[in-house]
Scaffold this active site. Structure first.
Site, PDB file in Angstrom:
ATOM      1  N   ASP A   1      76.617 -18.506  21.555  1.00  0.00           N
ATOM      2  CA  ASP A   1      76.045 -17.808  22.697  1.00  0.00           C
ATOM      3  C   ASP A   1      76.164 -16.289  22.560  1.00  0.00           C
ATOM      4  O   ASP A   1      75.225 -15.553  22.886  1.00  0.00           O
ATOM      5  CB  ASP A   1      76.743 -18.254  23.982  1.00  0.00           C
ATOM      6  CG  ASP A   1      76.306 -19.645  24.411  1.00  0.00           C
ATOM      7  OD1 ASP A   1      75.235 -20.099  23.965  1.00  0.00           O
ATOM      8  OD2 ASP A   1      77.037 -20.270  25.197  1.00  0.00           O
ATOM      9  N   GLY A   2      77.320 -15.823  22.096  1.00  0.00           N
ATOM     10  CA  GLY A   2      77.503 -14.387  21.935  1.00  0.00           C
ATOM     11  C   GLY A   2      76.506 -13.795  20.966  1.00  0.00           C
ATOM     12  O   GLY A   2      75.994 -12.694  21.184  1.00  0.00           O
TER      13      GLY A   2
ATOM     14  N   TYR B   1      81.498 -16.414  32.268  1.00  0.00           N
ATOM     15  CA  TYR B   1      82.716 -15.871  32.860  1.00  0.00           C
ATOM     16  C   TYR B   1      82.734 -16.093  34.374  1.00  0.00           C
ATOM     17  O   TYR B   1      83.767 -16.406  34.973  1.00  0.00           O
ATOM     18  CB  TYR B   1      82.814 -14.382  32.524  1.00  0.00           C
ATOM     19  CG  TYR B   1      84.130 -13.729  32.850  1.00  0.00           C
ATOM     20  CD1 TYR B   1      85.240 -14.473  33.230  1.00  0.00           C
ATOM     21  CD2 TYR B   1      84.264 -12.352  32.765  1.00  0.00           C
ATOM     22  CE1 TYR B   1      86.444 -13.860  33.526  1.00  0.00           C
ATOM     23  CE2 TYR B   1      85.463 -11.728  33.052  1.00  0.00           C
ATOM     24  CZ  TYR B   1      86.550 -12.486  33.441  1.00  0.00           C
ATOM     25  OH  TYR B   1      87.726 -11.878  33.734  1.00  0.00           O
TER      26      TYR B   1
ATOM     27  N   SER C   1      83.997 -19.522  35.168  1.00  0.00           N
ATOM     28  CA  SER C   1      85.420 -19.613  34.873  1.00  0.00           C
ATOM     29  C   SER C   1      86.258 -18.957  35.973  1.00  0.00           C
ATOM     30  O   SER C   1      87.402 -19.354  36.213  1.00  0.00           O
ATOM     31  CB  SER C   1      85.738 -18.945  33.528  1.00  0.00           C
ATOM     32  OG  SER C   1      85.066 -19.595  32.473  1.00  0.00           O
TER      33      SER C   1
ATOM     34  N   ALA D   1      90.937 -13.463  40.253  1.00  0.00           N
ATOM     35  CA  ALA D   1      92.315 -13.516  40.735  1.00  0.00           C
ATOM     36  C   ALA D   1      92.550 -12.540  41.884  1.00  0.00           C
ATOM     37  O   ALA D   1      93.398 -11.649  41.815  1.00  0.00           O
ATOM     38  CB  ALA D   1      93.296 -13.252  39.596  1.00  0.00           C
TER      39      ALA D   1
END
Length: 254
Positions: A44-45, A157, A160, A179
């Site tokens: 993917d990158g 991301y 996640s 977070a």
């Protein structure tokens, strides 16, 4: 649509380089500027970097997985490539433009297909102020970071960090905290794709923050402006029945 002139590109991984040699011998290879389609071999990158590198060319990119996750990639198979390209489905993606201002006053621009993220780069939590279309929406977010994701990047991301998966055709961006400490119950926001988002760093000298547009990083930022750039269109091809929209739906039921 017929794609006859192919430009192959591959990541540095041996398995990708070997695949490029075999496919080039079998189907021929032309420079990207002369191609009808670019076939990217990697993960993917790598397909993201290929899309960035070829954004000035009116050429779609078809990825075949020679990496790990391969969410944006098609299954690798050497046989029947021309037929697969002819039957492929096209997805068009507008990236976001990030303008990051550092503590020294330097400004750096970059495009992001997946997300723009701000992350603490020191031992203390970041403190961020969030402004949408000129209106303060969150005076202080204490967190490890925050990110703004496109639908195409919502399973990366963003997911996640417990952000929502967005349908590929949605004119929506996902703003997600990483977070979050304060406010504890803030779970992010869904914003129109036309929204102009500004994230300011509170106490940047004490609580340093870096900004990243996909893989490009800018350190010691004090403010970042983010908006969708409709002047740029990335075109990516998928095998029938395995397009980006279908993959986004499948991911929600995995």
């Amino acid at each position: 649509m017929r794609y006859e002139k192919i430009s192959f590109t591959a990541s540095h991984a041996d398995v990708a380089q070997d695949a490029m040699k075999r496919l080039s011998q079998r189907y021929g290879h032309v420079p990207a500027e002369e191609a009808d389609v670019i076939v990217a071999l990697g993960g993917d990158g790598f397909v993201l970097s290929t899309l960035h590198d070829t954004q000035t060319l009116d050429v779609p990119v078809y990825g075949m997985n020679r990496g790990t996750v391969g969410f944006l990639m098609n299954v690798y198979r050497e046989e029947g490539l021309l037929e697969r390209l002819e039957e492929s489905e096209l997805a068009e993606i507008h990236p976001m433009r990030m303008v990051a201002e550092t503590m020294s006053g330097r400004k750096q621009e970059a495009l992001a297909i997946n997300e723009v993220s701000l992350l603490r780069s020191g031992p203390q939590a970041a403190k961020l102020r969030i402004i949408v279309d000129g209106r303060e929406r969150l005076a202080e977010l204490v967190c490890d970071g925050a990110l703004l994701s496109t639908p195409a990047g919502s399973t990366a991301y963003n997911y996640s960090a417990h952000g929502p998966i967005l349908p590929i055709g949605a004119d929506i961006l996902a703003l997600t905290a990483v977070a979050a400490f304060r406010p504890r119950r803030w779970r992010g926001a869904l914003l129109p794709s036309k929204a102009k988002v500004r994230i300011e760093v509170i106490e940047p000298d004490k609580r340093p923050v870096l900004a990243a547009a996909d893989s490009l990083e800018v350190r010691n930022v004090k403010a970042v402006d983010i908006s969708t750039d409709t002047s740029v269109t990335h075109r990516i091809l998928f095998d029938p029945g395995h397009g980006l929209e279908e993959r986004l739906i499948q991911e929600q039921f995995a």
